[in-house]
Design an enzyme around this catalytic site. Structure first.
Site, mmCIF file in Angstrom:
data_model
loop_
_atom_site.group_PDB
_atom_site.id
_atom_site.type_symbol
_atom_site.label_atom_id
_atom_site.label_comp_id
_atom_site.label_asym_id
_atom_site.label_seq_id
_atom_site.Cartn_x
_atom_site.Cartn_y
_atom_site.Cartn_z
ATOM 1 N N ARG A 26 -10.573 5.202 1.267
ATOM 2 C CA ARG A 26 -10.295 6.562 0.796
ATOM 3 C C ARG A 26 -10.706 6.810 -0.646
ATOM 4 O O ARG A 26 -11.366 7.798 -0.961
ATOM 5 C CB ARG A 26 -8.795 6.880 0.900
ATOM 6 N N THR A 27 -10.273 5.948 -1.545
ATOM 7 C CA THR A 27 -10.457 6.245 -2.971
ATOM 8 C C THR A 27 -11.942 6.254 -3.329
ATOM 9 O O THR A 27 -12.429 7.178 -3.981
ATOM 10 C CB THR A 27 -9.679 5.229 -3.835
ATOM 11 N N LYS B 121 -21.030 -14.062 -9.723
ATOM 12 C CA LYS B 121 -21.746 -15.118 -10.459
ATOM 13 C C LYS B 121 -20.977 -15.536 -11.699
ATOM 14 O O LYS B 121 -21.442 -16.359 -12.481
ATOM 15 C CB LYS B 121 -23.128 -14.613 -10.893
ATOM 16 N N ARG C 299 -11.931 0.092 -9.259
ATOM 17 C CA ARG C 299 -10.780 -0.637 -8.694
ATOM 18 C C ARG C 299 -11.017 -2.136 -8.909
ATOM 19 O O ARG C 299 -12.128 -2.632 -8.696
ATOM 20 C CB ARG C 299 -10.606 -0.355 -7.198
ATOM 21 N N HIS D 224 -2.093 3.226 -9.822
ATOM 22 C CA HIS D 224 -3.119 3.906 -9.018
ATOM 23 C C HIS D 224 -2.927 5.399 -9.324
ATOM 24 O O HIS D 224 -2.408 6.155 -8.512
ATOM 25 C CB HIS D 224 -2.898 3.584 -7.544
HETATM 26 N N1 CP Z 1 -4.760 5.058 -0.607
HETATM 27 C C1 CP Z 1 -5.762 4.247 -0.978
HETATM 28 O O1 CP Z 1 -5.894 3.852 -2.152
HETATM 29 O O2 CP Z 1 -6.600 3.927 0.041
HETATM 30 P P1 CP Z 1 -7.874 2.984 -0.094
HETATM 31 O O3 CP Z 1 -7.369 1.600 -0.411
HETATM 32 O O4 CP Z 1 -8.565 3.077 1.240
HETATM 33 O O5 CP Z 1 -8.721 3.512 -1.227
#
Ligand code: CP
Length: 303
Positions: free
Chosen positions: A48-49, A77, A98, A127
């Site tokens: 999603r993100t 590496k 991320r 998040h």
């Molecule tokens: N909700 C969320 O962060 O989903 P993803 O891990 O798929 O990005």
């Protein structure tokens, strides 16, 4: 230049501004970022993100370059995060990242030449963009900003999204929080201390039926196998708090169920047709909130 690392950066006025912009962008596309480049660096897994940020950038006329995993990048590496960011920030106008380590977004922001958005740092970090879309969903679906009882269920210890949301809820009046979990997965003290300091009443309970009875929002979470390394512990926790159709049918009228997704059984599919279920609608809200965030940060406005 401004980075987005944690939700403590927002206040009530900036949230209102962002959410009004998000609503104005619903079903819209434009060419405002033609020639601009977003680098999505996902050293840890995501659907999603990553894809919603990439879709948001494309809907605004921009381009995207991507790292889909740590294994596919030079991190495998042994390149340091700092070196990777010093390089990528010369290729892009904004970075969405991320990473598996708490504090990685702060480290990236310290060396980047362009704005960095934290798309999740570690299991007990933050998040922020998920929390923004969670809050947008809550306010839009309930049609109010104050006097909301939020029940957070399940994995409160190893789950960054409810941690980030707690810092946003404390900006509003008349909020209440119920943390529902096993003793092993309770919310950490830093978040509870923040709620205390901001006079947000909260209780902790193991009883989901009682905990959600009066809730306006039930925020279900996933027992994250990738973060609970002990298989025995994972099996013990998984399945403890399941939202069944019967549970949903006993919720307060007008109450909503949200979930960051992915789900792995903690909300039964039979709940999807319940009027309380908004977790797939929430995904669509995430797209416009992220478009609004890009519009704000790429034009140098304060978040
Ligand atoms: N909700 C969320 O962060 O989903 P993803 O891990 O798929 O990005």
């Amino acid at each position: 230049m401004q980075h987005l690392v944690e939700t403590q950066q927002f206040d009530r006025a900036s949230l209102k501004r962002l959410f009004e912009l998000a609503t104005s962008l619903e079903d819209k596309r434009d060419e405002s970022f033609k020639g601009k480049i977003l680098a999505s660096l996902f050293f840890a897994s995501s659907t999603r993100t990553r894809l919603s940020f990439e879709s948001a950038m494309m809907r605004l006329g921009g381009n995207v370059i991507t790292v889909e995993s740590g294994e596919s990048s030079s991190q495998s590496k042994g390149e340091t995060l700092e070196d990777s960011i010093k390089v990528v920030s010369q290729y892009a106008d904004i970075i969405v990242m991320r990473h598996g380590e708490v504090g990685s977004a702060t480290r990236a922001a310290a060396v980047s030449k362009v704005p960095v958005i934290n798309a999740g740092d570690g299991n007990m970090g933050q998040h922020p963009t998920q929390a923004l879309l969670d809050l947008y969903t809550i306010q839009r679906e309930l049609k109010r900003e104050d006097d909301i009882h939020v029940a957070v269920v399940g994995n409160l210890k190893y789950y960054r999204s409810p941690r980030s949301l707690a810092y946003l809820l404390s900006k509003y009046n008349g909020m209440r929080v119920t943390f529902i979990s096993s003793p092993e997965l309770r919310m950490e003290d830093d978040v509870k201390n923040h709620l205390k300091e901001n006079n947000i009443p909260f209780i902790e309970t193991e009883d989901m039926t009682e905990g959600i009875r009066d809730a306006d929002v039930v925020y279900q979470t996933r027992i994250a196998k990738e973060w609970i390394k002990n298989d025995e512990e994972y099996e013990k926790q998984r399945g403890r708090y399941i939202i069944t159709r019967d549970v949903a049918d006993h919720m307060k009228e007008g109450a909503i169920i949200i979930h960051p997704l992915p789900r792995v059984g903690e909300i039964e599919e039979a709940v999807d047709a319940s009027p309380h279920a908004v977790y797939f609608k929430q995904v669509g809200y995430g797209l416009i909130v992220r478009m609004a965030l890009l519009k704000t940060m790429l034009t140098g406005k304060e978040i």
